[in-house]
Design an enzyme around this catalytic site. Structure first.
Site, PDB file in Angstrom:
ATOM      1  N   THR A 129       0.651  -1.275  -0.168  1.00 33.13           N
ATOM      2  CA  THR A 129      -0.160  -0.085   0.150  1.00 33.13           C
ATOM      3  C   THR A 129       0.865   1.396  -0.003  1.00 33.13           C
ATOM      4  O   THR A 129       2.042   1.344   0.266  1.00 33.13           O
ATOM      5  CB  THR A 129      -1.021   0.006   1.100  1.00 33.13           C
ATOM      6  OG1 THR A 129      -0.090   0.330   2.354  1.00 33.13           O
ATOM      7  CG2 THR A 129      -1.686  -1.367   1.606  1.00 33.13           C
ATOM      8  N   ASP A 130       0.238   2.381  -0.160  1.00 31.07           N
ATOM      9  CA  ASP A 130       1.245   3.562  -0.127  1.00 31.07           C
ATOM     10  C   ASP A 130       1.856   3.885   1.318  1.00 31.07           C
ATOM     11  O   ASP A 130       2.968   4.314   1.053  1.00 31.07           O
ATOM     12  CB  ASP A 130       0.307   4.941  -0.270  1.00 31.07           C
ATOM     13  CG  ASP A 130      -0.268   4.972  -1.792  1.00 31.07           C
ATOM     14  OD1 ASP A 130       0.165   4.153  -2.497  1.00 31.07           O
ATOM     15  OD2 ASP A 130      -1.273   5.388  -1.983  1.00 31.07           O
ATOM     16  N   CYS A 131       1.404   3.447   2.339  1.00 29.18           N
ATOM     17  CA  CYS A 131       2.042   3.504   3.508  1.00 29.18           C
ATOM     18  C   CYS A 131       2.849   2.258   3.997  1.00 29.18           C
ATOM     19  O   CYS A 131       3.767   2.555   4.814  1.00 29.18           O
ATOM     20  CB  CYS A 131       1.219   4.079   4.813  1.00 29.18           C
ATOM     21  SG  CYS A 131      -0.381   3.068   4.875  1.00 29.18           S
ATOM     22  N   TYR A 132       2.748   1.208   3.305  1.00 21.69           N
ATOM     23  CA  TYR A 132       3.128   0.001   3.619  1.00 21.69           C
ATOM     24  C   TYR A 132       3.704  -0.655   2.210  1.00 21.69           C
ATOM     25  O   TYR A 132       3.222  -1.511   1.837  1.00 21.69           O
ATOM     26  CB  TYR A 132       2.504  -0.915   4.227  1.00 21.69           C
ATOM     27  CG  TYR A 132       2.121  -0.485   5.544  1.00 21.69           C
ATOM     28  CD1 TYR A 132       2.983  -0.685   6.721  1.00 21.69           C
ATOM     29  CD2 TYR A 132       0.639  -0.134   5.904  1.00 21.69           C
ATOM     30  CE1 TYR A 132       2.503  -0.246   8.028  1.00 21.69           C
ATOM     31  CE2 TYR A 132       0.496   0.258   7.324  1.00 21.69           C
ATOM     32  CZ  TYR A 132       1.170   0.173   8.216  1.00 21.69           C
ATOM     33  OH  TYR A 132       0.915   0.732   9.319  1.00 21.69           O
ATOM     34  N   PRO A 133       4.955   0.042   1.729  1.00 24.15           N
ATOM     35  CA  PRO A 133       5.158  -0.382   0.292  1.00 24.15           C
ATOM     36  C   PRO A 133       6.086  -1.719   0.013  1.00 24.15           C
ATOM     37  O   PRO A 133       6.241  -2.310  -1.101  1.00 24.15           O
ATOM     38  CB  PRO A 133       6.184   0.893  -0.223  1.00 24.15           C
ATOM     39  CG  PRO A 133       6.511   1.173   1.066  1.00 24.15           C
ATOM     40  CD  PRO A 133       5.553   0.962   2.229  1.00 24.15           C
TER      41      PRO A 133
END
Length: 402
Positions: free
Chosen positions: A140-144
């Site tokens: 995800t954007d905060c967990y790339p």
């Protein structure tokens, strides 16, 4: 005369407390009687060391750089649950290697890969050993980050604590097999044609047997858990205090249970052991001790019960149903002789709970109390006394078993 927990704690802090193990207490009762024993003792320590498969550990690994939102994870090849926080895991004691568990899988039929499970990983982490971690993330954007591998120990992760949904059965069953083939069960192998019997409770010294109405323990009670300090967190799953009882108020089968929590970083692997039941799977042998404050004479009366006065049902596992036939009730005094008569046949008996190590737990907890290391806590709420047992039947929404 009544005592309070505050008064007992004052004695602990001043080094004046009198604590006896449950075995010592029962011996004193037979010698001195209930009234004199009440006058002398402040705390009674109980313990058990037995398999408790409804156990597991919460781990918070700490965030990586770049961060990862873990959705699948394995610890030494054992699958951990990762369906909540990004780097929070729950490792169940019975978790196994992650392969396809279906009825056609030859691994399932032969029990291949079941010898090491979540209980063994928990034991190794408590012992300070290094565990290999492999994780797959949801990008995800905060967990790339998509993947992560690392070696972890209890020292390089944030939290590591046991959270056990069901421990300390107030009583349990005796398993036998009236069929014609060996059965592999959570009690271990049961030989055909009543070839053996297995039980899993230390009997009259068991913690909750000596507090039958759960008047002394409750949510927030401090306990000995795995060699460290833990607490009763909630009622246990399958908590069934309405089980039928003998006139001495002890249940005739599985009854009350508790959920336990404690910091595994402070525990001792001597009291937390992974174990394996052939062709069934892994579990966790766990030492748990409960201190009973002697507040009234009734506490001593409850603790006067002995093995000949506590019974368990003999259950036939050869019938593959939720409700299995029984061969009646048998006392723990009979079980501890190593053989019982079932259906006219002498059957050899073996325990899963270690009575010797259960007594050691009670002795260690007594030492903690007499040296001021362990004080008692007031429960913040009572454990419920009205829970029924709700099975999942297709023809009825709920049934209460008595």
């Amino acid at each position: 005369m009544k005592r309070t927990i505050a008064q007992i704690n004052e004695k602990i802090n001043n080094g004046r407390v009198v604590a006896w193990t449950i075995a010592e207490t029962k011996a004193k009762i037979s010698q001195l009687g209930i009234e004199k024993v009440f006058q002398q003792v402040d705390v009674i320590t109980t313990g058990t060391f037995e398999p408790m498969e409804s156990s597991g550990a919460i781990l918070n690994l700490g965030h990586t750089d770049p961060p990862i939102k873990i959705r699948q994870c394995w610890l030494d090849g054992i699958a951990a649950y990762a369906g909540f926080g990004a780097v929070d895991l729950y490792l169940g004691a019975t978790a196994t290697a992650d392969y396809n568990l279906n009825e056609t899988d030859p691994n399932l039929r032969e029990g291949v890969g079941w010898e090491r499970g979540g209980g063994h990983v928990i034991e190794d982490l408590i012992a300070g050993k290094s565990i290999q971690l492999k994780a797959i993330g949801q990008k995800t954007d905060c967990y790339p980050r998509a993947m992560w591998e690392n070696a972890i120990t209890k020292e390089n992760i944030n939290q590591f604590y046991l959270f056990n949904p069901r421990n300390l059965y107030q009583n349990f069953i005796v398993g036998v097999n009236g069929g014609d083939r060996t059965l592999y069960t959570y009690l271990g192998p049961l030989q055909p044609r009543l070839g053996n019997a297995v039980y899993s409770n230390p009997g009259a010294i068991s913690p909750l047997i000596n507090d039958p109405d759960l008047n002394l323990v409750g949510i927030g009670s401090k306990i000995f858990l795995g060699g460290g300090i833990g607490y009763i967190a909630w009622e246990g799953t399958q908590h069934f205090p309405l089980q039928r009882r003998l006139p001495n108020n002890t249940p005739i089968g599985p009854a009350a249970t508790v959920a336990l929590i404690g910091d595994a970083k402070q525990m001792d692997s001597n009291w937390v052991r992974g174990c394996y039941f052939k062709n069934y799977g892994s579990s966790l042998m766990l030492g748990v001790g409960v201190a009973l404050p002697v507040l009234t004479e009734q506490v001593i009366r409850n603790c006067a019960v002995v093995d000949k006065d506590v019974v368990a049902p003999v259950i036939d596992f050869s019938i593959p149903r939720r409700v299995r036939p029984t061969f009646g009730l048998v006392s723990y005094a009979q079980l501890q002789k190593g053989h019982v008569t079932i259906d006219g046949k002498s059957v050899r008996v073996a325990p899963l709970a270690s009575k010797h190590r259960s007594l050691q737990v009670a002795q260690e907890l007594k030492q903690w109390i007499t040296t001021g290391k362990f004080t008692l806590t007031e429960p913040v709420a009572s454990l419920p006394s009205d829970r029924t047992f709700v099975p999942q039947d297709t023809n009825r929404s709920s049934i209460s078993l008595e």
